[in-house]
Design an enzyme around this catalytic site. Structure first.
Site, PDB file in Angstrom:
ATOM      1  N   CYS A 186      -9.921  -6.164   1.882  1.00 40.27           N
ATOM      2  CA  CYS A 186     -10.606  -4.894   2.174  1.00 40.27           C
ATOM      3  C   CYS A 186     -12.049  -4.961   1.715  1.00 40.27           C
ATOM      4  CB  CYS A 186      -9.927  -3.734   1.464  1.00 40.27           C
ATOM      5  SG  CYS A 186      -8.163  -3.875   1.432  1.00 40.27           S
ATOM      6  N   HIS A 189       4.353  -9.883   3.093  1.00 40.31           N
ATOM      7  CA  HIS A 189       3.478 -10.891   3.711  1.00 40.31           C
ATOM      8  C   HIS A 189       2.724 -11.754   2.708  1.00 40.31           C
ATOM      9  CE1 HIS A 189      -0.611  -8.931   3.480  1.00 40.31           C
ATOM     10  NE2 HIS A 189       0.111  -7.840   3.358  1.00 40.31           N
ATOM     11  N   SER A 215       5.027  -6.691  -1.611  1.00 39.25           N
ATOM     12  CA  SER A 215       4.611  -6.848  -0.214  1.00 39.25           C
ATOM     13  C   SER A 215       5.166  -8.148   0.362  1.00 39.25           C
ATOM     14  CB  SER A 215       3.084  -6.855  -0.155  1.00 39.25           C
ATOM     15  OG  SER A 215       2.662  -7.173   1.140  1.00 39.25           O
ATOM     16  N   THR A 229       0.838  -1.207   0.000  1.00 40.87           N
ATOM     17  CA  THR A 229       0.000   0.000   0.000  1.00 40.87           C
ATOM     18  C   THR A 229       0.868   1.250   0.000  1.00 40.87           C
ATOM     19  OG1 THR A 229      -1.752  -1.172   1.177  1.00 40.87           O
ATOM     20  CG2 THR A 229      -1.792   1.223   1.302  1.00 40.87           C
TER      21      THR A 229
HETATM   22  C1  LIG Z   1      -2.579  -6.342  -5.591  1.00 38.79           C
HETATM   23  C2  LIG Z   1      -2.339  -5.808  -4.218  1.00 38.79           C
HETATM   24  N1  LIG Z   1      -1.795  -4.596  -4.072  1.00 38.79           N
HETATM   25  C3  LIG Z   1      -1.543  -4.062  -2.876  1.00 38.79           C
HETATM   26  C4  LIG Z   1      -1.864  -4.731  -1.719  1.00 38.79           C
HETATM   27  C5  LIG Z   1      -1.556  -4.104  -0.396  1.00 38.79           C
HETATM   28  O1  LIG Z   1      -0.384  -4.666   0.148  1.00 38.79           O
HETATM   29  P1  LIG Z   1      -0.060  -4.494   1.714  1.00 38.79           P
HETATM   30  O2  LIG Z   1      -1.033  -5.369   2.440  1.00 38.79           O
HETATM   31  O3  LIG Z   1       1.348  -4.965   1.855  1.00 38.79           O
HETATM   32  O4  LIG Z   1      -0.200  -3.065   2.035  1.00 38.79           O
HETATM   33  C6  LIG Z   1      -2.467  -6.002  -1.810  1.00 38.79           C
HETATM   34  C7  LIG Z   1      -2.889  -6.731  -0.588  1.00 38.79           C
HETATM   35  O5  LIG Z   1      -3.887  -7.409  -0.573  1.00 38.79           O
HETATM   36  C8  LIG Z   1      -2.694  -6.566  -3.099  1.00 38.79           C
HETATM   37  O6  LIG Z   1      -3.255  -7.763  -3.242  1.00 38.79           O
END
Ligand SMILES: Cc1ncc(COP(=O)(O)O)c(C=O)c1O
Length: 382
Positions: A329, A206, A204, A75
């Site tokens: 989300c 995780h 990311s 994010t």
């Molecule tokens: C395609 C995509 N972009 C961004 C994110 C956000 O990543 P983070 O959870 O590390 O902020 C996610 C998380 O679900 C994702 O699937």
């Protein structure tokens, strides 16, 4: 690292921690806990660990270490690239092109750019969830500053024709910064940023067996962006704040594991995901979303007939199987998915979808086991 009692098929939301990542985190917290910006021996140890880890991570993506900046996750990296690209260009003629199927981290950042007076184009996708390249290219002009297209979608797993889009975009305007959110793809695809022509990317930890709270903002050395956080001079003055060295070390360890195992992991995941879909398809009336497109191996988005996804998700959870309605989300908010909407999925069935996502802990037989749990839940609910 894995709770064997619960059948976890929500790897697209987050993955269990890899043992090697846990060990690296522990080592860093105990042996290299000092502030990596300090001037004493222990700080140098932390700094060395940080830079060794940066090199491992950069190498994996075909990048130079100086092109890798650590963030708190995907994010933050998406926000940084998109908002910083427009920060000094608000309300001028600079334009942004993105797609309707992006993750909220990109969509909301793009909306911010729009609210601050710039032109933003949200490009549609076809019914398979593939971005409409023709429409996207028709929006590119001399004012286009940034194009942001995800490598693969997090709800459907549909892989986007990034390489082709990049080549065509750059033919029209070679100065454009091409950003790609590769967060979901890294688990099963080995991506070399420079070979693809990707100028910036969000990663990311995780999603690949590293802890939550660590990510990467990749930015090609051809581009410069203003700092997003203000404060100390960490990360070559690009991102202020004490660096999460333990998270970085754990991410490097997870990447090394991934590098060693990606071929076998992907084969297993692909096999089990296919068995899962074939079994369901042979017994009940389902729609496999994106089945006519190239998909990531680990994601299966299934549309069920006459059953609300919330009801089925709860029934599966009661049987010890964890899945989700789409992105984490969207799932929390219980709104129809913007990705499925963009694919023109009918209102009658848009809330009948579940996302099953396999991952590095997937074992032989998991596909059939999952399908049988779904089938028995559906029988009980009918
Ligand atoms: C395609 C995509 N972009 C961004 C994110 C956000 O990543 P983070 O959870 O590390 O902020 C996610 C998380 O679900 C994702 O699937």
């Amino acid at each position: 690292m894995v709770n064997e009692d619960y059948f976890y098929l929500d790897h697209a939301a987050t993955t269990p921690l890899r043992e090697a990542a846990f060990e690296a985190f522990k080592y860093a917290e105990i042996e290299a806990f000092a502030n990596s910006s300090g001037g004493h021996t222990l700080s140098r140890k932390a700094k060395n660990l940080l830079e060794e880890s940066r090199e491992i991570i950069a190498n994996y993506f075909g990048a130079a270490p100086s092109e890798v900046t650590f963030t708190s996750g995907g994010t933050e990296a998406d926000n940084w690239i998109i908002k910083s690209s427009f920060h000094s260009k608000l309300s001028d003629k600079s334009e942004l092109i993105t797609t309707k199927i992006e993750h909220e981290a990109v969509l909301s950042s793009a909306e911010w750019v729009h609210e601050n007076g710039n032109i933003v184009h949200f490009v549609s996708s076809d019914s398979n969830g593939v971005v409409n390249t023709h429409e996207l290219l028709s929006k590119v002009n001399d004012n286009t500053k940034l194009v942001s297209v995800m490598f693969a979608n997090n709800e459907t797993g549909v892989v986007q024709p990034i390489k082709n889009i990049i080549e065509e975009v750059k033919k029209i305007n070679e100065n454009i910064l091409f950003h790609s959110d590769v967060v979901q793809a890294v688990a099963t695809e080995k991506i070399d940023f420079h070979k693809y022509g990707i100028d910036s990317a969000a990663i990311s930890g995780h999603k690949i067996g590293a802890p939550k709270g660590i990510g990467v903002m990749f930015l090609s050395s051809k581009f410069k962006l203003p700092s997003y956080f203000h404060g100390g001079k960490q990360e070559l003055e690009r991102r202020a704040g004490t660096v999460n060295v333990s998270g970085v070390a754990a991410l490097a360890a997870a990447i090394l594991e991934l590098e060693k195992n990606i071929t076998q992991e992907k084969m297993k995941i692909d096999f089990e995901r296919n068995i899962f879909e074939e079994k369901l398809n042979s017994e009940i009336d389902i729609e496999i979303i994106g089945k006519n497109a190239t998909r990531l191996s680990h994601i299966s988005n299934i549309q069920f007939k006459d059953i609300n996804s919330e009801t089925l998700m709860i029934a599966l959870d009661l049987k010890g199987l964890g899945v989700s309605r789409g992105s984490a989300c969207a799932s929390g908010a219980q709104k129809p998915s913007h990705v499925l909407k963009a694919m023109n999925i009918s209102k009658d069935v848009i809330n009948n979808h579940l996302r099953f996502s396999f991952g590095w802990t997937t074992k032989d037989g998991d596909g059939l086991r999952a399908a049988n749990i779904v089938l028995s839940s559906l029988r009980e609910l009918s």
